[in-house]
Design a protein around this motif. Sequence first.
Motif, mmCIF file in Angstrom:
data_model
loop_
_atom_site.group_PDB
_atom_site.id
_atom_site.type_symbol
_atom_site.label_atom_id
_atom_site.label_comp_id
_atom_site.label_asym_id
_atom_site.label_seq_id
_atom_site.Cartn_x
_atom_site.Cartn_y
_atom_site.Cartn_z
ATOM 1 N N TYR A 85 40.061 -11.991 78.919
ATOM 2 C CA TYR A 85 40.018 -12.442 77.528
ATOM 3 C C TYR A 85 40.705 -13.797 77.381
ATOM 4 N N HIS A 134 41.197 -2.286 76.958
ATOM 5 C CA HIS A 134 41.806 -3.575 77.293
ATOM 6 C C HIS A 134 42.862 -3.397 78.379
ATOM 7 N N GLU A 165 41.630 3.802 71.748
ATOM 8 C CA GLU A 165 40.411 3.330 72.415
ATOM 9 C C GLU A 165 40.577 1.884 72.875
ATOM 10 N N MET A 166 41.203 1.067 72.032
ATOM 11 C CA MET A 166 41.449 -0.327 72.423
ATOM 12 C C MET A 166 42.379 -0.397 73.629
ATOM 13 N N THR A 226 41.429 4.520 67.061
ATOM 14 C CA THR A 226 40.878 3.223 67.456
ATOM 15 C C THR A 226 41.886 2.452 68.296
ATOM 16 N N ASP A 227 43.162 2.525 67.944
ATOM 17 C CA ASP A 227 44.196 1.888 68.759
ATOM 18 C C ASP A 227 44.159 2.429 70.182
ATOM 19 N N ASN A 246 45.422 -8.972 68.919
ATOM 20 C CA ASN A 246 45.153 -7.541 68.760
ATOM 21 C C ASN A 246 44.547 -6.900 70.002
ATOM 22 N N PRO A 247 43.615 -7.533 70.701
ATOM 23 C CA PRO A 247 43.111 -6.906 71.927
ATOM 24 C C PRO A 247 44.196 -6.726 72.989
ATOM 25 N N SER A 254 44.492 -2.118 66.030
ATOM 26 C CA SER A 254 43.192 -2.231 65.365
ATOM 27 C C SER A 254 43.295 -2.393 63.853
ATOM 28 N N ALA A 306 46.484 -3.654 71.461
ATOM 29 C CA ALA A 306 45.750 -2.478 70.956
ATOM 30 C C ALA A 306 46.115 -2.150 69.516
#
Length: 68
Positions: free
Chosen positions: A52, A44, A39-40, A36-37, A24-25, A30, A28
């Motif tokens: 990561y 990332h 923002e990810m 939120t997607d 998921n990171p 979420s 993106a």
Amino acid sequence: MATSALPTVPLGAHHVTRLIGGGNPLCANSHWSGKTDAEMAAFHTPQRAVAYLRRLAEAGLNTVQARG
């Protein structure tokens, strides 16, 4: 390079860690909201994605389940 030996299971000719890193990171996703997607995705960056994956390897994980 792993700092600890995690339990593994056979998968074909390989042995994969029973603890698997999530993708998921990296994509993106979420499962929460489009905001939120976004923002990810902003957080990332490619450099953070590589960091990561390196952290997973350093922790002893040799398996990630992610989108292709």
